[in-house]
Write a protein that holds these residues in place. Structure first.
Motif, PDB file in Angstrom:
ATOM      1  N   GLY A 138      44.598  36.316  23.215  1.00  0.00           N
ATOM      2  CA  GLY A 138      44.479  35.461  24.402  1.00  0.00           C
ATOM      3  C   GLY A 138      45.365  34.238  24.340  1.00  0.00           C
ATOM      4  N   ASN A 139      46.059  34.057  23.229  1.00  0.00           N
ATOM      5  CA  ASN A 139      46.979  32.916  23.156  1.00  0.00           C
ATOM      6  C   ASN A 139      48.268  33.243  23.890  1.00  0.00           C
ATOM      7  OD1 ASN A 139      45.176  31.498  21.495  1.00  0.00           O
ATOM      8  ND2 ASN A 139      45.877  32.698  19.732  1.00  0.00           N
ATOM      9  N   TRP A 140      48.989  32.245  24.214  1.00  0.00           N
ATOM     10  CA  TRP A 140      50.237  32.465  24.938  1.00  0.00           C
ATOM     11  C   TRP A 140      51.200  31.299  24.727  1.00  0.00           C
ATOM     12  CZ3 TRP A 140      50.866  29.194  29.375  1.00  0.00           C
ATOM     13  CH2 TRP A 140      49.716  28.476  29.728  1.00  0.00           C
ATOM     14  N   ALA A 141      52.389  31.511  25.131  1.00  0.00           N
ATOM     15  CA  ALA A 141      53.390  30.447  25.047  1.00  0.00           C
ATOM     16  C   ALA A 141      54.192  30.444  26.335  1.00  0.00           C
ATOM     17  CB  ALA A 141      54.315  30.675  23.853  1.00  0.00           C
ATOM     18  N   TYR A 142      54.813  29.355  26.572  1.00  0.00           N
ATOM     19  CA  TYR A 142      55.751  29.337  27.707  1.00  0.00           C
ATOM     20  C   TYR A 142      56.982  28.527  27.321  1.00  0.00           C
ATOM     21  CZ  TYR A 142      53.632  24.749  28.894  1.00  0.00           C
ATOM     22  OH  TYR A 142      53.177  23.463  28.871  1.00  0.00           O
ATOM     23  N   THR A 143      58.055  28.781  28.013  1.00  0.00           N
ATOM     24  CA  THR A 143      59.269  28.000  27.768  1.00  0.00           C
ATOM     25  C   THR A 143      59.594  27.176  29.020  1.00  0.00           C
ATOM     26  OG1 THR A 143      60.703  29.806  28.480  1.00  0.00           O
ATOM     27  CG2 THR A 143      60.254  29.648  26.113  1.00  0.00           C
ATOM     28  N   ILE A 144      60.111  26.009  28.768  1.00  0.00           N
ATOM     29  CA  ILE A 144      60.553  25.133  29.867  1.00  0.00           C
ATOM     30  C   ILE A 144      62.067  25.045  29.762  1.00  0.00           C
ATOM     31  CG2 ILE A 144      60.416  22.812  30.851  1.00  0.00           C
ATOM     32  CD1 ILE A 144      57.797  22.441  29.277  1.00  0.00           C
ATOM     33  N   ARG A 145      62.765  25.351  30.841  1.00  0.00           N
ATOM     34  CA  ARG A 145      64.224  25.222  30.830  1.00  0.00           C
ATOM     35  C   ARG A 145      64.580  23.787  31.198  1.00  0.00           C
ATOM     36  NH1 ARG A 145      68.260  28.467  30.346  1.00  0.00           N
ATOM     37  NH2 ARG A 145      66.990  30.334  30.536  1.00  0.00           N
ATOM     38  N   GLU A 146      65.158  23.077  30.248  1.00  0.00           N
ATOM     39  CA  GLU A 146      65.454  21.656  30.462  1.00  0.00           C
ATOM     40  C   GLU A 146      66.960  21.430  30.527  1.00  0.00           C
ATOM     41  OE1 GLU A 146      63.654  19.716  27.092  1.00  0.00           O
ATOM     42  OE2 GLU A 146      61.739  19.505  28.153  1.00  0.00           O
ATOM     43  N   PRO A 147      67.371  20.416  31.281  1.00  0.00           N
ATOM     44  CA  PRO A 147      68.797  20.048  31.232  1.00  0.00           C
ATOM     45  C   PRO A 147      69.134  19.466  29.872  1.00  0.00           C
ATOM     46  CG  PRO A 147      67.545  18.476  32.553  1.00  0.00           C
ATOM     47  CD  PRO A 147      66.584  19.565  32.176  1.00  0.00           C
ATOM     48  N   LEU A 148      70.413  19.407  29.553  1.00  0.00           N
ATOM     49  CA  LEU A 148      70.820  18.837  28.263  1.00  0.00           C
ATOM     50  C   LEU A 148      70.883  17.320  28.337  1.00  0.00           C
ATOM     51  CD1 LEU A 148      73.739  21.330  27.484  1.00  0.00           C
ATOM     52  CD2 LEU A 148      71.419  21.356  26.546  1.00  0.00           C
ATOM     53  N   GLY A 149      71.230  16.787  29.501  1.00  0.00           N
ATOM     54  CA  GLY A 149      71.351  15.334  29.671  1.00  0.00           C
ATOM     55  C   GLY A 149      72.665  14.976  30.326  1.00  0.00           C
ATOM     56  N   VAL A 150      73.433  14.119  29.674  1.00  0.00           N
ATOM     57  CA  VAL A 150      74.752  13.751  30.217  1.00  0.00           C
ATOM     58  C   VAL A 150      75.789  14.726  29.663  1.00  0.00           C
ATOM     59  CG1 VAL A 150      76.554  11.975  30.313  1.00  0.00           C
ATOM     60  CG2 VAL A 150      74.123  11.307  30.349  1.00  0.00           C
ATOM     61  N   CYS A 151      76.552  15.348  30.545  1.00  0.00           N
ATOM     62  CA  CYS A 151      77.603  16.279  30.124  1.00  0.00           C
ATOM     63  C   CYS A 151      78.967  15.658  30.444  1.00  0.00           C
ATOM     64  CB  CYS A 151      77.487  17.606  30.876  1.00  0.00           C
ATOM     65  SG  CYS A 151      75.923  18.429  30.582  1.00  0.00           S
ATOM     66  N   VAL A 152      79.928  15.953  29.591  1.00  0.00           N
ATOM     67  CA  VAL A 152      81.296  15.523  29.838  1.00  0.00           C
ATOM     68  C   VAL A 152      82.129  16.761  30.163  1.00  0.00           C
ATOM     69  CG1 VAL A 152      83.381  14.731  28.622  1.00  0.00           C
ATOM     70  CG2 VAL A 152      81.297  13.361  28.549  1.00  0.00           C
ATOM     71  N   GLY A 153      82.890  16.694  31.250  1.00  0.00           N
ATOM     72  CA  GLY A 153      83.816  17.770  31.595  1.00  0.00           C
ATOM     73  C   GLY A 153      85.240  17.248  31.447  1.00  0.00           C
ATOM     74  N   ILE A 154      86.098  18.030  30.822  1.00  0.00           N
ATOM     75  CA  ILE A 154      87.498  17.625  30.656  1.00  0.00           C
ATOM     76  C   ILE A 154      88.367  18.777  31.156  1.00  0.00           C
ATOM     77  CG2 ILE A 154      89.292  16.949  28.991  1.00  0.00           C
ATOM     78  CD1 ILE A 154      87.098  15.788  27.219  1.00  0.00           C
ATOM     79  N   GLY A 155      89.289  18.464  32.071  1.00  0.00           N
ATOM     80  CA  GLY A 155      90.023  19.524  32.759  1.00  0.00           C
ATOM     81  C   GLY A 155      91.474  19.676  32.341  1.00  0.00           C
TER      82      GLY A 155
END
Ligand code: NAD
Length: 486
Positions: free
Chosen positions: A135-152
Motif C-alpha cells: 500500500g505504500n507508494w511514491a511520486y515524482t515532482i518534475r521541477e525546473p532547474l532554476g536559472v539557465c544560461v543559453g549561449i548561441g
C-alpha cells in the motif's frame, strides 16, 4: 535602402531594453556588403549582474504559474513571430547574410515552431505515481532547474534562442541568453516579443558580448544549467567550467558528418541531399554532411549532375528573394574557409568546381567541391563551416561504414539508397545523434536533435529537451506503520 537594424539598446533585462555606455562597442556588419548596419555594446559586469539577479528573482514566480499559463504566453509569442515573419526574416538576413529566401522559411518560423510546441507541452509536464508493495507508494515532482544560461552561435540566431528558451521557460526556468557577438540582433527581438506576449520581467534576459561575457555567466553560482551552441573547442571550455559548479549542460557542437551515397540511390535526390547538406546557409550548418562518400559506380555521374546543379545557384544580394546562395557571416569566417580551400589544393584534392572568393562585395565564397579526397586530408577531418564539399569514393558498405565513423565527431549522418534493409542497417551502425535516410538536414521540433562523441551532450527539441531542463524530486509515501530495528 536597407531597413534600419539598430536596436533600441544593446541588452534586454528585467522586461526592458537597457544600455551601459561603458560597454565595449561591437559593430554589426551586413555580410553581403561589409557595411556597418548597427552598433551594440558588450555587457559590463554591472549589467551581467543585473541580468542574473533579474533571472533569479523572477524564477519562483514564473515556476509558480500553471504550465498552461506559461504555455499560453509562449504560444502567443509564436503567433506574434509568425505575424511578423517578414520583418524578423529581413533582420536575420541583415545580421547573418543568409538569403531572405531561406530566412523566410527556416529561422523565425522554426523559432515559432519551438515556442508553439513547448508552449503546448507546458501544461502536460508532470511527474508520475509509482505504486509500491504494502500500500505504500511514491511520486515524482518534475521541477525546473532554476536559472539557465543559453549561449548561441551565429548561424541560426533566432532558432537557437528559441530552441533553448522555449523548453527552459515551459518547465518554469528563467534564462539569461547571450547571442553570438557576430549576430546580436534577433535575440533582442525575441525578448521584446515574449514581453509583449505577457512574459513577466526577468524571465528571459539578453546580454551581449563575446566569450568574456559568456564565461562569468557559466560560473555564476546562481546558474543551474548552461546550454551552448558552438564549436567543439568552446564546448570543452564551457563544459569544464560548468562541471566545476556541478551544473547541468547541453552542448550542441560541431561536426564533420558523413553522407553515404550508394550506387542504387536515386541520383537526383542524392544530389539534392548533398546540396542541402553542404550549401544551404552557404555551408554554415553544424549538421552538414560534408564528407560525401559516393560508391564508385555512380561517382562520375554524381559529380557531373552536382556540378550542373551548382551552376544554378544564384549568388547575389541576400535581400533579393531570387538569391539562394549568400555570403559567409564574417570576413574572419570567409578567411577560415579560403584557407581550408588552399589546404585542400595543397594536399592534392581535385577541385571540381568553385574554390575562390567571389568577385563581388561582401564575404562570398563560391560553392566548392573537391573530389578524390582522402580520409587523412585536413579538409576531410576538420570542420570547415563553409560551402566546401569533400567527395570520397568507396567500394563496399563495410568499408564506407568504418571510414564514416572514423572521426572524433558524431553529430549527424545520412544515407541514400533504394535498399530498405541496407538503409536501416547503415543508420544503426552510424556513430551519430541525428541520422537521415534519403534526406538531409531536416530538423523539425518534434524530433530530438543533438550529437554524440565530441559533437555534444544532451538533446534539443522534442520531449527529450524537457529532460534537460527539469529534474525529478522523488517522494516516498508510507501508508503502513514504520518499523525500525531498535
Ligand atoms: P564559437 O564556439 O566560437 O562560439 C559559440 C558561442 O560561445 C559564442 O556566443 C561565443 O561568444 C561563446 N563563447 C566563446 N568562448 C566562451 C567561453 N569561454 N565561455 C562562454 N561562452 C563562450 O562558435 P561559432 O563560431 O559562433 O559557431 C560555429 C560553431 O557552432 C561551429 O562549430 C558549428 O558546428 C557549431 N554549431 C553547432 C550547432 C549544433 O546544434 N550542434 C548549431 C550551430 C552551430
Amino acid at each position: 535602402m536597407k531597413p534600419d537594424a539598430q536596436p533600441k539598446a544593446s541588452h534586454f533585462i528585467n522586461g526592458e531594453y537597457v544600455e551601459d555606455p561603458a560597454g565595449e562597442e561591437m559593430p554589426v556588419v551586413y555580410p553581403a556588403t561589409g557595411e556597418r548596419i548597427a552598433m551594440v555594446r558588450a555587457a559590463t559586469p554591472a549589467l551581467i549582474e543585473r541580468a542574473l539577479a533579474a533571472a533569479r528573482a523572477a524564477q519562483p514566480g514564473w515556476a509558480a504559474l500553471s504550465g498552461t499559463e506559461r504555455g499560453r504566453i509562449l504560444r502567443r509569442a509564436a503567433d506574434i513571430i509568425r505575424a511578423r515573419n517578414r520583418d524578423l526574416s529581413v533582420l536575420e538576413t541583415l545580421d547573418t547574410g543568409k538569403p531572405l529566401q531561406e530566412t523566410l522559411v527556416a529561422d523565425a518560423t522554426s523559432g515559432a515552431d519551438a515556442l508553439e510546441y513547448f508552449g503546448g507541452l507546458a501544461g502536460a509536464l508532470t511527474g508520475e505515481h509509482i505504486p509500491l508493495g504494502g500500500g505504500n507508494w511514491a511520486y515524482t515532482i518534475r521541477e525546473p532547474l532554476g536559472v539557465c544560461v543559453g549561449i548561441g552561435a551565429w548561424n541560426y540566431p533566432t532558432q537557437i534562442a528559441c530552441w533553448k528558451s522555449a523548453p527552459a521557460l515551459a518547465v518554469g526556468n528563467t534564462m539569461v541568453f547571450k547571442p553570438s557577438e557576430t549576430t546580436p540582433l534577433s535575440a533582442l527581438k525575441l525578448a521584446e516579443i515574449l514581453t509583449e506576449a505577457g512574459l513577466p520581467p526577468g524571465v528571459f534576459n539578453v546580454v551581449q558580448g563575446a566569450g568574456a561575457v559568456g564565461a562569468p555567466l557559466v560560473t555564476d553560482s546562481r546558474v543551474a544549467k548552461v546550454s551552448l551552441t558552438g564549436s567543439v573547442p568552446t564546448g570543452r571550455k564551457v563544459y569544464a567550467a560548468a562541471a566545476a559548479g556541478m551544473k547541468h549542460v547541453t552542448m550542441e557542437l560541431g561536426g564533420k558528418s558523413p553522407l553515404l551515397i550508394f550506387d542504387d540511390a536515386d541520383l537526383e535526390s542524392a544530389v539534392s541531399g548533398a546540396i542541402l547538406g553542404n550549401f544551404y546557409s552557404s555551408g554554415q550548418v553544424c549538421s552538414n554532411g560534408t564528407r560525401v562518400f559516393v560508391q564508385k559506380g555512380i561517382k562520375e555521374a554524381f559529380l557531373a549532375r552536382l556540378t550542373e546543379r551548382l551552376g544554378q545557384a544564384v549568388m547575389g544580394d541576400p535581400l533579393d528573394e531570387a538569391t539562394n546562395f549568400g555570403p559567409m557571416v564574417s570576413e574572419g569566417q570567409m578567411n577560415i574557409v579560403l584557407n581550408y580551400i588552399a589546404k585542400g589544393l595543397e594536399e592534392g584534392a581535385r577541385l571540381v568546381t568553385g574554390g575562390k572568393r567571389a568577385e563581388r562585395p561582401g564575404f562570398f565564397v563560391e560553392p566548392t567541391v573537391f573530389a578524390d579526397v582522402r580520409d587523412d586530408m585536413v579538409i576531410a577531418r576538420e570542420e570547415i563551416f563553409g560551402p566546401v564539399m569533400c567527395v570520397l569514393d568507396f567500394e563496399t558498405e563495410d568499408e564506407a561504414m568504418a571510414r564514416a565513423n572514423d572521426t572524433e565527431f558524431g553529430l549527424a549522418a545520412g544515407v541514400f539508397t533504394r535498399d530498405l534493409q541496407r538503409a536501416h542497417r547503415v543508420v544503426a551502425g552510424f556513430e551519430a545523434g541525428t541520422c537521415f535516410i534519403n534526406s538531409y538536414n531536416d530538423a523539425p521540433v518534434e524530433v530530438p536533435f543533438g550529437g554524440t562523441k565530441a559533437s555534444g551532450v544532451g538533446r534539443e527539441n522534442a520531449k527529450a529537451a524537457i529532460e534537460h531542463y527539469s529534474q525529478l524530486k522523488s517522494v516516498f509515501v508510507r501508508m503502513d506503520a514504520l518499523e525500525a530495528p531498535f
